[in-house]
Design an enzyme around this catalytic site. Sequence first.
Site, PDB file in Angstrom:
ATOM      1  N   CYS A 136      19.496  -1.021  30.039  1.00 60.36           N
ATOM      2  CA  CYS A 136      18.438  -0.013  30.153  1.00 60.36           C
ATOM      3  C   CYS A 136      17.078  -0.616  29.819  1.00 60.36           C
ATOM      4  CB  CYS A 136      18.735   1.175  29.235  1.00 60.36           C
ATOM      5  SG  CYS A 136      17.427   2.419  29.234  1.00 60.36           S
ATOM      6  N   CYS A 139      14.764   1.576  27.728  1.00 58.40           N
ATOM      7  CA  CYS A 139      15.109   1.610  26.296  1.00 58.40           C
ATOM      8  C   CYS A 139      14.691   0.322  25.597  1.00 58.40           C
ATOM      9  CB  CYS A 139      16.613   1.768  26.093  1.00 58.40           C
ATOM     10  SG  CYS A 139      17.402   2.926  27.196  1.00 58.40           S
ATOM     11  N   ASP A 140      14.953  -0.814  26.221  1.00 60.05           N
ATOM     12  CA  ASP A 140      14.910  -2.080  25.486  1.00 60.05           C
ATOM     13  C   ASP A 140      13.824  -3.051  25.956  1.00 60.05           C
ATOM     14  OD1 ASP A 140      17.070  -1.168  24.034  1.00 60.05           O
ATOM     15  OD2 ASP A 140      18.539  -2.014  25.412  1.00 60.05           O
TER      16      ASP A 140
END
Length: 312
Positions: A136, A139-140
């Site tokens: 993701c 997200c990261d």
Amino acid sequence: MSSENVHKVVIIGAGPAGYTAAIYLSRANIPNLILQGDQPGGQLTITTEVENFPGFPEGIQGPELTDRFRAQAARFGSEIVAQTVRRVDLSRRPFTVWTDGADYRTRSLILATGSTARWLSLPEEEAFHGKGVSACATCDGFFFRGQEIAVVGGGDTALEEAIFLTNFATKVTIVHRRGELRASRIMQERALKNPKIAFAWHSVVKRLVGDAQGSLSAAVLEDVRDGAARELAVTGLFVAIGHTPNTAFLGDQVALDDNGYVVTKPGRTTTSVEGVFACGDVQDHVWRQAITAAGTGCMAALECERWLAAQP
Ligand code: NDP
């Protein structure tokens, strides 16, 4: 074990969508049962720090966020059972839900089983989750500022993630197993003209290499045409080879799209079966965020509540 008791609502799945639905139902005084499944917390449990869920300015680990969702649902009386649903009968109401050890009858059902990111199935891959390997970018990506990274896949997700990751990385290499992308024309054009994006065509990741701390330092690529191997120095590797919605237990009892996602009415959580609602990633292949899953979980609870109130 068979229960004669008919539940008002059974929620299948214990990620942000399922727990949010439970919190809203319990606070509306509607008893509800959550069947947690194999991976309570869902994809949040495999992400690194969650820094984009509002309310946690310092960030929070995915499993801790899940624990908090669960505690909040339990506080208002949601019943939480650690069982995995194997099949359902939606042909008549009350519906029946079977787990390995029990069956449940329920007037309404909320599907919140999410989707599972597809991984490369390399033996060492899991050890690098949170240490360079992610599924993701939203997200990261932030953790890879100033670094060189790779994205695996040739679909819209891979290209979208690669373009997004150029906001942080100095270079993004898209590793694709063919010489032609699957992604839409417009995404291809954007990626091809982005100066920070390079392509490793006809290539698959064969092995991951770590540094002394166990963090990713390189990916060994193999050219599928001649088997030639080369090492690509990257500290991040985003696997974007698609997701599988967790809908196998439904069979053909609810309308699914061509990729197996539950079809909900646009802007709603209602499905093809009256009394069955769906929220979170099981019905969303586009946004796939904890916050959007929670948002649709709230919608499912409110729609379910209204539907129950209208029943004789
Ligand atoms: P896709 O299934 O479209 O693409 C998956 C990609 O991963 C393909 O290029 C495939 O290669 C590759 N792949 C699959 N398995 C492997 C493997 N084991 N090893 C290496 N490569 C592999 O998934 P997406 O997540 O990209 O997209 C899903 C859906 O969501 C699509 O309909 C897409 O259009 C849509 N979407 C739309 C967006 C938008 O409009 N903004 C954004 C994101 C997704 P190959 O091509 O060789 O099969």
